[in-house]
Design a protein around this motif. Structure first.
Motif, PDB file in Angstrom:
ATOM      1  N   GLU A 178       0.825  -1.224   0.000  1.00 46.55           N
ATOM      2  CA  GLU A 178       0.000   0.000   0.000  1.00 46.55           C
ATOM      3  C   GLU A 178       0.854   1.267   0.000  1.00 46.55           C
ATOM      4  O   GLU A 178       0.447   2.310  -0.494  1.00 46.55           O
ATOM      5  N   LYS A 179       2.077   1.161   0.577  1.00 45.80           N
ATOM      6  CA  LYS A 179       2.937   2.358   0.619  1.00 45.80           C
ATOM      7  C   LYS A 179       3.754   2.537  -0.652  1.00 45.80           C
ATOM      8  O   LYS A 179       4.304   3.603  -0.913  1.00 45.80           O
ATOM      9  N   CYS A 180       3.889   1.493  -1.421  1.00 43.20           N
ATOM     10  CA  CYS A 180       4.798   1.488  -2.586  1.00 43.20           C
ATOM     11  C   CYS A 180       4.234   2.306  -3.752  1.00 43.20           C
ATOM     12  O   CYS A 180       3.065   2.162  -4.107  1.00 43.20           O
ATOM     13  N   ASN A 181       5.097   3.149  -4.352  1.00 36.12           N
ATOM     14  CA  ASN A 181       4.642   3.911  -5.526  1.00 36.12           C
ATOM     15  C   ASN A 181       5.305   3.421  -6.816  1.00 36.12           C
ATOM     16  O   ASN A 181       5.366   4.143  -7.805  1.00 36.12           O
ATOM     17  N   SER A 182       5.865   2.200  -6.753  1.00 36.89           N
ATOM     18  CA  SER A 182       6.403   1.507  -7.940  1.00 36.89           C
ATOM     19  C   SER A 182       7.574   2.231  -8.580  1.00 36.89           C
ATOM     20  O   SER A 182       7.752   2.205  -9.803  1.00 36.89           O
ATOM     21  N   CYS A 183       8.430   2.855  -7.775  1.00 40.14           N
ATOM     22  CA  CYS A 183       9.539   3.628  -8.353  1.00 40.14           C
ATOM     23  C   CYS A 183      10.676   2.740  -8.877  1.00 40.14           C
ATOM     24  O   CYS A 183      11.544   3.203  -9.601  1.00 40.14           O
ATOM     25  N   ASN A 184      10.713   1.484  -8.449  1.00 39.22           N
ATOM     26  CA  ASN A 184      11.694   0.499  -8.946  1.00 39.22           C
ATOM     27  C   ASN A 184      13.083   0.618  -8.300  1.00 39.22           C
ATOM     28  O   ASN A 184      13.975  -0.149  -8.621  1.00 39.22           O
ATOM     29  N   GLN A 185      13.271   1.574  -7.420  1.00 34.88           N
ATOM     30  CA  GLN A 185      14.607   1.766  -6.825  1.00 34.88           C
ATOM     31  C   GLN A 185      15.107   0.532  -6.096  1.00 34.88           C
ATOM     32  O   GLN A 185      16.280   0.198  -6.153  1.00 34.88           O
ATOM     33  N   CYS A 186      14.226  -0.134  -5.356  1.00 32.69           N
ATOM     34  CA  CYS A 186      14.689  -1.278  -4.555  1.00 32.69           C
ATOM     35  C   CYS A 186      15.142  -2.412  -5.468  1.00 32.69           C
ATOM     36  O   CYS A 186      16.134  -3.093  -5.175  1.00 32.69           O
ATOM     37  N   VAL A 187      14.446  -2.599  -6.582  1.00 26.97           N
ATOM     38  CA  VAL A 187      14.818  -3.685  -7.512  1.00 26.97           C
ATOM     39  C   VAL A 187      16.185  -3.387  -8.115  1.00 26.97           C
ATOM     40  O   VAL A 187      17.069  -4.256  -8.163  1.00 26.97           O
ATOM     41  N   SER A 211      19.092 -10.599   3.160  1.00 28.16           N
ATOM     42  CA  SER A 211      18.745  -9.726   4.305  1.00 28.16           C
ATOM     43  C   SER A 211      19.745  -8.590   4.489  1.00 28.16           C
ATOM     44  O   SER A 211      20.080  -8.208   5.615  1.00 28.16           O
ATOM     45  N   CYS A 212      20.200  -8.033   3.375  1.00 22.46           N
ATOM     46  CA  CYS A 212      21.195  -6.957   3.473  1.00 22.46           C
ATOM     47  C   CYS A 212      20.558  -5.640   3.918  1.00 22.46           C
ATOM     48  O   CYS A 212      21.234  -4.699   4.298  1.00 22.46           O
ATOM     49  N   LEU A 213      19.227  -5.554   3.792  1.00 20.61           N
ATOM     50  CA  LEU A 213      18.431  -4.405   4.248  1.00 20.61           C
ATOM     51  C   LEU A 213      18.567  -3.166   3.372  1.00 20.61           C
ATOM     52  O   LEU A 213      18.118  -2.081   3.757  1.00 20.61           O
ATOM     53  N   ASN A 214      19.180  -3.308   2.202  1.00 19.02           N
ATOM     54  CA  ASN A 214      19.295  -2.152   1.326  1.00 19.02           C
ATOM     55  C   ASN A 214      17.911  -1.621   0.945  1.00 19.02           C
ATOM     56  O   ASN A 214      17.675  -0.409   0.938  1.00 19.02           O
ATOM     57  N   CYS A 215      16.992  -2.536   0.645  1.00 20.01           N
ATOM     58  CA  CYS A 215      15.636  -2.094   0.270  1.00 20.01           C
ATOM     59  C   CYS A 215      14.952  -1.424   1.461  1.00 20.01           C
ATOM     60  O   CYS A 215      14.301  -0.386   1.311  1.00 20.01           O
ATOM     61  N   PHE A 216      15.127  -1.973   2.634  1.00 17.51           N
ATOM     62  CA  PHE A 216      14.504  -1.410   3.847  1.00 17.51           C
ATOM     63  C   PHE A 216      14.982   0.024   4.095  1.00 17.51           C
ATOM     64  O   PHE A 216      14.200   0.927   4.350  1.00 17.51           O
ATOM     65  N   PHE A 217      16.295   0.228   4.020  1.00 15.33           N
ATOM     66  CA  PHE A 217      16.843   1.538   4.357  1.00 15.33           C
ATOM     67  C   PHE A 217      16.587   2.585   3.271  1.00 15.33           C
ATOM     68  O   PHE A 217      16.492   3.775   3.571  1.00 15.33           O
ATOM     69  N   ASN A 218      16.490   2.149   2.017  1.00 12.77           N
ATOM     70  CA  ASN A 218      16.505   3.140   0.934  1.00 12.77           C
ATOM     71  C   ASN A 218      15.167   3.377   0.243  1.00 12.77           C
ATOM     72  O   ASN A 218      15.093   4.211  -0.651  1.00 12.77           O
ATOM     73  N   CYS A 219      14.132   2.665   0.638  1.00 11.58           N
ATOM     74  CA  CYS A 219      12.834   2.910  -0.002  1.00 11.58           C
ATOM     75  C   CYS A 219      12.329   4.309   0.389  1.00 11.58           C
ATOM     76  O   CYS A 219      12.147   4.598   1.575  1.00 11.58           O
ATOM     77  N   PRO A 220      12.097   5.179  -0.590  1.00 11.14           N
ATOM     78  CA  PRO A 220      11.651   6.542  -0.250  1.00 11.14           C
ATOM     79  C   PRO A 220      10.260   6.570   0.380  1.00 11.14           C
ATOM     80  O   PRO A 220       9.914   7.530   1.061  1.00 11.14           O
ATOM     81  N   GLN A 221       9.480   5.517   0.177  1.00 11.36           N
ATOM     82  CA  GLN A 221       8.117   5.467   0.733  1.00 11.36           C
ATOM     83  C   GLN A 221       8.045   4.707   2.059  1.00 11.36           C
ATOM     84  O   GLN A 221       6.963   4.515   2.608  1.00 11.36           O
ATOM     85  N   LYS A 222       9.213   4.228   2.529  1.00 11.69           N
ATOM     86  CA  LYS A 222       9.244   3.410   3.768  1.00 11.69           C
ATOM     87  C   LYS A 222       8.243   2.255   3.665  1.00 11.69           C
ATOM     88  O   LYS A 222       7.433   2.000   4.579  1.00 11.69           O
ATOM     89  N   ALA A 223       8.300   1.565   2.546  1.00 10.34           N
ATOM     90  CA  ALA A 223       7.357   0.465   2.309  1.00 10.34           C
ATOM     91  C   ALA A 223       7.803  -0.862   2.927  1.00 10.34           C
ATOM     92  O   ALA A 223       7.093  -1.856   2.818  1.00 10.34           O
ATOM     93  N   TYR A 224       8.986  -0.874   3.536  1.00  9.18           N
ATOM     94  CA  TYR A 224       9.463  -2.111   4.177  1.00  9.18           C
ATOM     95  C   TYR A 224       9.532  -1.927   5.680  1.00  9.18           C
ATOM     96  O   TYR A 224       9.926  -0.869   6.173  1.00  9.18           O
ATOM     97  N   SER A 225       9.178  -2.975   6.380  1.00  8.00           N
ATOM     98  CA  SER A 225       9.330  -2.971   7.847  1.00  8.00           C
ATOM     99  C   SER A 225      10.073  -4.252   8.233  1.00  8.00           C
ATOM    100  O   SER A 225      10.330  -5.112   7.388  1.00  8.00           O
ATOM    101  N   LEU A 226      10.405  -4.363   9.528  1.00  2.49           N
ATOM    102  CA  LEU A 226      11.131  -5.542  10.003  1.00  2.49           C
ATOM    103  C   LEU A 226      10.242  -6.344  10.945  1.00  2.49           C
ATOM    104  O   LEU A 226       9.348  -5.781  11.585  1.00  2.49           O
ATOM    105  N   PRO A 227      10.499  -7.641  11.054  1.00  2.00           N
ATOM    106  CA  PRO A 227       9.721  -8.441  12.016  1.00  2.00           C
ATOM    107  C   PRO A 227       9.872  -7.881  13.433  1.00  2.00           C
ATOM    108  O   PRO A 227      10.913  -7.293  13.763  1.00  2.00           O
ATOM    109  N   LYS A 228       8.865  -8.123  14.268  1.00  2.00           N
ATOM    110  CA  LYS A 228       8.841  -7.511  15.613  1.00  2.00           C
ATOM    111  C   LYS A 228      10.040  -7.867  16.486  1.00  2.00           C
ATOM    112  O   LYS A 228      10.583  -7.034  17.178  1.00  2.00           O
ATOM    113  N   ASN A 229      10.454  -9.133  16.470  1.00  2.00           N
ATOM    114  CA  ASN A 229      11.534  -9.548  17.381  1.00  2.00           C
ATOM    115  C   ASN A 229      12.907  -9.537  16.696  1.00  2.00           C
ATOM    116  O   ASN A 229      13.845 -10.180  17.155  1.00  2.00           O
TER     117      ASN A 229
END
Ligand code: SF4
Ligand code: SF4
Length: 344
Positions: A178-187, A211-229
């Protein structure tokens, strides 16, 4: 520099013998970060090891995330920009896990506690080719581990990309379309080829993701989150990976923790964040748990620039308990939380 000599001479003399090949493990820091250990401090340790008859080289491993230390050749260029060359350091600089970061060998874990998610650790090749290990750690905060000291330096810093990916598997990003605007940066930014666009949304190939987290850190829409624990499991894994590295040396490792440039974030990020306390000093020990616990305690006691009290100021900053890694490490028998602090 004289202080380094005074505090490290005894543990080094107990550990290093004439003719020993000695790996001096140092995190040289990401390009743009200005808090990494100064080369002159490392040079001093190298000189002491040489005076004792050891044959040192300075080493670190490639990063899992794609920046300017992703391969050995990229790392050596960054190291030179940070003032780390054979000439300045007085010893060769070698990237321990090879050009691409996959050169290592498996050490199975002999004891597993606290719900650790790994069973083995791929330790970088260079650590199998030396007699002794000296671990120099810059103590600072860490977004997931609370803080980084000797245990994290052993666990994440002495292993291959596979060893790092296994420890980080519990941090695998969760995608929220829902947060993703399809910018393709993470791919485009995924150096492991683990992402493709399916229609107008990215999809992660779970078999390829490291699990390098590049997509998590660099998505401009913050469309990635991490598991709770994620933070808890990562710290538990760190303690186990550290135990595997130490086992290679039968527990005989010398640690120096540098409590200077004490900032919020790891040397792996370009911006290290704010200074938490003034420089505290340098610690040495042959116990990775005791030296990390003493480091945290001293940082907690120092007058702070932030309105943050101890215990565990770093844990407060990063929403976790920094003690998880220490408690697990003690249970694994690699050191003790109790210590006697001798001021020199
Ligand atoms: S970077 Fe973020 S917004 Fe862009 S495609 Fe990836 S998930 Fe969507
Ligand atoms: S999918 Fe994301 S976390 Fe996985 S390897 Fe690619 S960039 Fe890294």
């Amino acid at each position: 520099l004289n202080g380094i000599e005074r505090i490290s001479a005894e543990p080094l003399a107990q550990t290093v013998s004439v003719g020993d090949r000695v790996a001096v493990k140092v995190p040289i820091g990401e390009y743009g970060n200005l808090n990494y250990l100064r080369p002159l401090l490392v040079r001093k340790v190298v000189d002491i090891v040489k005076e004792m008859g050891g044959k040192p080289f300075v080493t670190d491993t490639t990063t899992l995330y794609p920046n300017r230390r992703f391969t050995a050749s990229e790392y050596l260029k960054t190291a030179a920009l940070h003032g780390y060359t054979e000439k300045t350091i007085g010893a060769p600089i070698r990237i321990a896990d090879g050009e691409k970061g996959y050169d290592g060998a498996i050490i199975p874990l002999t004891k597993i506690v606290d719900g650790c998610s790994i069973k083995e650790v791929e330790v970088a090749r260079a650590f199998f080719e030396v007699d002794k290990l000296v671990v120099l750690s810059h103590v600072k905060g860490h977004e997931f581990a609370g803080f980084g000291g000797a245990i994290k330096n052993l666990a994440m810093g002495c292993v291959t990309k596979i060893g790092k990916a296994a420890q980080h598997a519990a941090n695998r990003p969760i995608f929220n379309d829902e947060k993703c605007n399809s910018c393709n940066q993470c791919v485009e930014g995924c150096r492991f080829g683990a992402m493709t666009m399916l229609g107008d949304k990215p999809a992660i190939d779970q078999d390829e993701c490291k699990s390098c987290l590049n997509c998590f850190f660099n998505c401009p829409q913050k469309a990635y989150s991490l598991p709770k624990n994620a933070k808890e499991v990562l710290q538990i894994n760190l303690a186990h990976a550290a135990s595997a590295v130490i086992s290679r040396f039968n527990g005989k490792v010398v640690y120096l923790n540098f409590l200077q440039d004490v900032v919020d974030y790891c040397d792996c990020v370009e911006r290290g964040g704010d200074r938490l306390v003034n420089d505290v000093g340098i610690l040495s020990s042959i116990d990775p748990v005791a030296i990390d616990k003493a480091s945290l305690d001293l940082i907690d006691k120092a007058p702070s620039f932030k309105k943050l009290e101890g215990p565990d100021r770093f844990g407060h900053i990063h929403g976790t308990s920094s003690y998880i890694q220490l408690n697990t490490a003690e249970k694994l028998g690699i050191g003790k939380l109790g210590y006697e602090l001798v001021t020199i």
